[in-house]
Enzyme design. Structure first.
Site, PDB file in Angstrom:
ATOM      1  N   VAL A   1       0.967  -1.311  -0.093  1.00 25.65           N
ATOM      2  CA  VAL A   1      -0.140  -0.084   0.004  1.00 25.65           C
ATOM      3  C   VAL A   1       0.778   1.274   0.081  1.00 25.65           C
ATOM      4  O   VAL A   1       2.160   1.278   0.480  1.00 25.65           O
ATOM      5  CB  VAL A   1      -1.145   0.035   1.133  1.00 25.65           C
ATOM      6  CG1 VAL A   1      -1.905  -0.982   1.174  1.00 25.65           C
ATOM      7  CG2 VAL A   1      -0.427  -0.061   2.592  1.00 25.65           C
ATOM      8  N   SER A   2       0.419   2.357  -0.540  1.00 27.91           N
ATOM      9  CA  SER A   2       1.234   3.557  -0.831  1.00 27.91           C
ATOM     10  C   SER A   2       1.600   4.191   0.714  1.00 27.91           C
ATOM     11  O   SER A   2       2.373   4.959   0.457  1.00 27.91           O
ATOM     12  CB  SER A   2       0.353   4.452  -1.647  1.00 27.91           C
ATOM     13  OG  SER A   2       0.569   3.763  -3.153  1.00 27.91           O
TER      14      SER A   2
END
Length: 132
Positions: free
Chosen positions: A8-9
């Site tokens: 995930v970023s």
């Protein structure tokens, strides 16, 4: 060995959807590596780097979608090459059945189509990152 990779970023994003998909595929939780980093830069992802070092010929790497691997067109293609050609590890992209190197075998047409799909999806992943 079978491994999974999730990304995930940011720390605020939820990785649960990816974790569920990987465990439903049959990846043991202890074999899932996860980073909370931007998809732009592979060098800044410690767990990804650790995973790649651990991979051995005949292993399997499973990711939910190609943009979870990365969002940099050139780097995605380079990492795919390193994993599949140098390390001789198969990759399965769960949301894109054409990107399953286990099924390609010696079929040149299947390999060609998978390469085209990989290039298109890598381009889309980088374009989305640039728009974000």
């Amino acid at each position: 060995m079978n491994y999974g990779y999730a990304r995930v970023s940011s720390k605020e994003q939820n990785e649960q959807r990816q974790m569920i998909a990987l465990t439903e595929f049959g990846i043991a939780k202890k074999n899932i590596y996860m980073d909370k980093q931007s998809g732009k830069d592979f060098d800044r992802r410690p767990r990804y780097k650790r995973l790649v070092k651990k991979l051995r010929p005949g292993d399997l790497l499973v990711i939910q979608s190609i943009d979870r691997l990365g969002r940099n067109y050139g780097e995605i293609l380079e990492q795919w090459r390193v994993i599949t050609k140098e390390k001789r590890v198969d990759i399965v992209v769960l949301d894109m059945p054409l990107l399953d190197t286990r099924a390609q075998g010696q079929d040149l047409t299947g390999t060609f189509i998978a390469d085209l799909v990989l290039q298109i999806l890598s381009y889309v992943a980088q374009t989305e990152r640039e728009m974000i």
